[in-house]
Motif scaffolding. Structure first.
Motif, PDB file in Angstrom:
ATOM      1  N   PHE A 160      -1.212  43.758   1.649  1.00 56.61           N
ATOM      2  CA  PHE A 160      -1.776  42.277   1.587  1.00 56.61           C
ATOM      3  C   PHE A 160      -0.438  41.343   1.909  1.00 56.61           C
ATOM      4  O   PHE A 160      -0.346  40.581   2.342  1.00 56.61           O
ATOM      5  CB  PHE A 160      -2.190  42.296   0.208  1.00 56.61           C
ATOM      6  CG  PHE A 160      -2.565  40.887  -0.397  1.00 56.61           C
ATOM      7  CD1 PHE A 160      -3.623  40.012   0.084  1.00 56.61           C
ATOM      8  CD2 PHE A 160      -1.222  40.276  -1.145  1.00 56.61           C
ATOM      9  CE1 PHE A 160      -3.629  38.767  -0.176  1.00 56.61           C
ATOM     10  CE2 PHE A 160      -1.583  38.770  -1.682  1.00 56.61           C
ATOM     11  CZ  PHE A 160      -2.700  37.936  -1.032  1.00 56.61           C
ATOM     12  N   PRO A 161       0.763  41.710   1.118  1.00 56.27           N
ATOM     13  CA  PRO A 161       1.969  40.844   1.208  1.00 56.27           C
ATOM     14  C   PRO A 161       2.345  40.802   2.576  1.00 56.27           C
ATOM     15  O   PRO A 161       2.661  39.662   2.897  1.00 56.27           O
ATOM     16  CB  PRO A 161       3.032  41.533   0.500  1.00 56.27           C
ATOM     17  CG  PRO A 161       2.373  42.661  -0.221  1.00 56.27           C
ATOM     18  CD  PRO A 161       1.043  42.872   0.373  1.00 56.27           C
ATOM     19  N   PHE A 162       2.268  41.676   3.572  1.00 61.10           N
ATOM     20  CA  PHE A 162       2.555  41.233   4.691  1.00 61.10           C
ATOM     21  C   PHE A 162       1.686  40.399   5.780  1.00 61.10           C
ATOM     22  O   PHE A 162       2.000  39.521   6.397  1.00 61.10           O
ATOM     23  CB  PHE A 162       2.950  42.696   5.432  1.00 61.10           C
ATOM     24  CG  PHE A 162       3.329  42.759   6.948  1.00 61.10           C
ATOM     25  CD1 PHE A 162       4.678  42.073   7.111  1.00 61.10           C
ATOM     26  CD2 PHE A 162       2.793  43.213   8.104  1.00 61.10           C
ATOM     27  CE1 PHE A 162       5.167  42.214   8.275  1.00 61.10           C
ATOM     28  CE2 PHE A 162       3.397  43.183   9.248  1.00 61.10           C
ATOM     29  CZ  PHE A 162       4.511  42.479   9.584  1.00 61.10           C
ATOM     30  N   PHE A 163       0.614  40.508   5.585  1.00 60.67           N
ATOM     31  CA  PHE A 163      -0.580  39.755   5.955  1.00 60.67           C
ATOM     32  C   PHE A 163      -0.447  38.456   5.676  1.00 60.67           C
ATOM     33  O   PHE A 163      -0.371  37.526   6.508  1.00 60.67           O
ATOM     34  CB  PHE A 163      -1.828  40.173   5.750  1.00 60.67           C
ATOM     35  CG  PHE A 163      -2.917  39.307   6.242  1.00 60.67           C
ATOM     36  CD1 PHE A 163      -3.402  39.145   7.388  1.00 60.67           C
ATOM     37  CD2 PHE A 163      -3.871  38.946   5.096  1.00 60.67           C
ATOM     38  CE1 PHE A 163      -4.361  37.856   7.610  1.00 60.67           C
ATOM     39  CE2 PHE A 163      -5.054  37.981   5.501  1.00 60.67           C
ATOM     40  CZ  PHE A 163      -5.213  37.563   6.522  1.00 60.67           C
ATOM     41  N   ALA A 164      -0.367  38.258   4.306  1.00 61.39           N
ATOM     42  CA  ALA A 164      -0.431  36.975   3.722  1.00 61.39           C
ATOM     43  C   ALA A 164       0.880  36.190   4.098  1.00 61.39           C
ATOM     44  O   ALA A 164       0.625  34.905   4.534  1.00 61.39           O
ATOM     45  CB  ALA A 164      -0.361  36.772   2.158  1.00 61.39           C
ATOM     46  N   ALA A 165       1.971  36.645   4.340  1.00 60.33           N
ATOM     47  CA  ALA A 165       3.263  36.066   4.654  1.00 60.33           C
ATOM     48  C   ALA A 165       3.059  35.744   6.171  1.00 60.33           C
ATOM     49  O   ALA A 165       3.449  34.880   6.543  1.00 60.33           O
ATOM     50  CB  ALA A 165       4.342  37.004   4.349  1.00 60.33           C
ATOM     51  N   GLY A 166       2.340  36.646   6.802  1.00 62.83           N
ATOM     52  CA  GLY A 166       2.203  36.325   8.382  1.00 62.83           C
ATOM     53  C   GLY A 166       1.485  34.971   8.424  1.00 62.83           C
ATOM     54  O   GLY A 166       1.821  34.160   9.387  1.00 62.83           O
ATOM     55  N   VAL A 167       0.468  34.744   7.942  1.00 60.00           N
ATOM     56  CA  VAL A 167      -0.251  33.751   7.875  1.00 60.00           C
ATOM     57  C   VAL A 167       0.443  32.554   7.440  1.00 60.00           C
ATOM     58  O   VAL A 167       0.444  31.604   8.099  1.00 60.00           O
ATOM     59  CB  VAL A 167      -1.759  33.859   7.072  1.00 60.00           C
ATOM     60  CG1 VAL A 167      -2.586  32.403   6.752  1.00 60.00           C
ATOM     61  CG2 VAL A 167      -2.768  34.863   7.330  1.00 60.00           C
ATOM     62  N   LEU A 168       0.980  32.532   6.440  1.00 57.07           N
ATOM     63  CA  LEU A 168       1.879  31.516   5.902  1.00 57.07           C
ATOM     64  C   LEU A 168       2.865  31.055   6.587  1.00 57.07           C
ATOM     65  O   LEU A 168       3.230  29.952   7.084  1.00 57.07           O
ATOM     66  CB  LEU A 168       2.191  31.619   4.429  1.00 57.07           C
ATOM     67  CG  LEU A 168       1.245  31.988   3.287  1.00 57.07           C
ATOM     68  CD1 LEU A 168       1.690  32.572   1.903  1.00 57.07           C
ATOM     69  CD2 LEU A 168       0.265  30.650   3.211  1.00 57.07           C
ATOM     70  N   VAL A 169       3.657  32.068   7.238  1.00 57.39           N
ATOM     71  CA  VAL A 169       4.620  31.726   8.199  1.00 57.39           C
ATOM     72  C   VAL A 169       4.341  31.044   9.433  1.00 57.39           C
ATOM     73  O   VAL A 169       4.549  30.230   9.997  1.00 57.39           O
ATOM     74  CB  VAL A 169       5.565  33.142   8.663  1.00 57.39           C
ATOM     75  CG1 VAL A 169       6.630  33.023   9.853  1.00 57.39           C
ATOM     76  CG2 VAL A 169       6.414  33.636   7.336  1.00 57.39           C
ATOM     77  N   ALA A 170       3.063  31.620  10.008  1.00 57.42           N
ATOM     78  CA  ALA A 170       2.544  31.097  11.287  1.00 57.42           C
ATOM     79  C   ALA A 170       2.022  29.627  11.097  1.00 57.42           C
ATOM     80  O   ALA A 170       2.220  28.828  11.919  1.00 57.42           O
ATOM     81  CB  ALA A 170       1.268  31.809  11.630  1.00 57.42           C
ATOM     82  N   GLN A 171       1.698  29.375   9.934  1.00 57.30           N
ATOM     83  CA  GLN A 171       0.965  27.989   9.631  1.00 57.30           C
ATOM     84  C   GLN A 171       2.544  27.151   9.411  1.00 57.30           C
ATOM     85  O   GLN A 171       2.302  25.847   9.781  1.00 57.30           O
ATOM     86  CB  GLN A 171       0.318  27.900   8.548  1.00 57.30           C
ATOM     87  CG  GLN A 171      -1.202  28.398   8.841  1.00 57.30           C
ATOM     88  CD  GLN A 171      -2.204  28.385   7.782  1.00 57.30           C
ATOM     89  OE1 GLN A 171      -2.019  28.584   6.444  1.00 57.30           O
ATOM     90  NE2 GLN A 171      -3.413  28.176   8.029  1.00 57.30           N
ATOM     91  N   GLN A 172       3.375  27.612   8.592  1.00 59.43           N
ATOM     92  CA  GLN A 172       4.685  26.860   8.349  1.00 59.43           C
ATOM     93  C   GLN A 172       5.300  26.277   9.634  1.00 59.43           C
ATOM     94  O   GLN A 172       5.629  25.062   9.692  1.00 59.43           O
ATOM     95  CB  GLN A 172       5.658  27.732   7.459  1.00 59.43           C
ATOM     96  CG  GLN A 172       6.594  26.854   7.252  1.00 59.43           C
ATOM     97  CD  GLN A 172       6.364  25.594   6.284  1.00 59.43           C
ATOM     98  OE1 GLN A 172       5.413  25.660   5.446  1.00 59.43           O
ATOM     99  NE2 GLN A 172       7.409  24.905   6.217  1.00 59.43           N
TER     100      GLN A 172
END
Length: 128
Positions: free
Chosen positions: A59-71
């Protein structure tokens, strides 16, 4: 709300679903020591608990990936597609784990992991 955010929510719920499968319909479940009880299980209950733990790890790696990509302004359509690929892979992973198909489960795990990595790469190379 973007599809990728819904995918984060789904990814956050998957651990609860799988541990629910591990505990469902059992009369001797020990809520005083649930982890010890789960460690003593076998068959699909043991595999459901293992999937539960792995969902928390992913979960954390995936969620961070989504948020970083959007940011960093990666294309939203690409973010959404990778997020949906991650969820599809994790659902397949769960089904394959519960049905004791180890090799296919590992393939599904790899697809999910690569989807999460791709989110970071999408952000890193968005301007190239």
């Amino acid at each position: 709300m973007h599809i990728a955010y819904w995918c984060i929510l789904i990814a956050g719920v998957l651990p609860v679903v799988t541990v629910g499968i591990a505990k469902a319909g059992v009369k001797n479940f020990d809520n005083h020591n649930p982890r010890q009880w789960l460690d003593r299980q076998d068959g699909y209950r043991r595999r459901a608990d293992a999937a539960h733990r792995n969902h928390f790890e992913a979960f954390p790696f995936f969620a961070a990936g989504v948020l970083v990509a959007q940011q960093l302004g990666a294309p939203q359509d690409s973010i959404d597609m990778l997020a949906m690929a991650f969820i599809a892979a994790r659902l397949a992973y769960t089904f394959l784990y519960l049905s004791d198909r180890a090799t296919l489960r590992s393939v599904a795990w790899a697809i999910g992991y690569l989807s999460a990595i791709a989110l970071f790469l999408l952000a890193a190379f968005k301007g190239i």
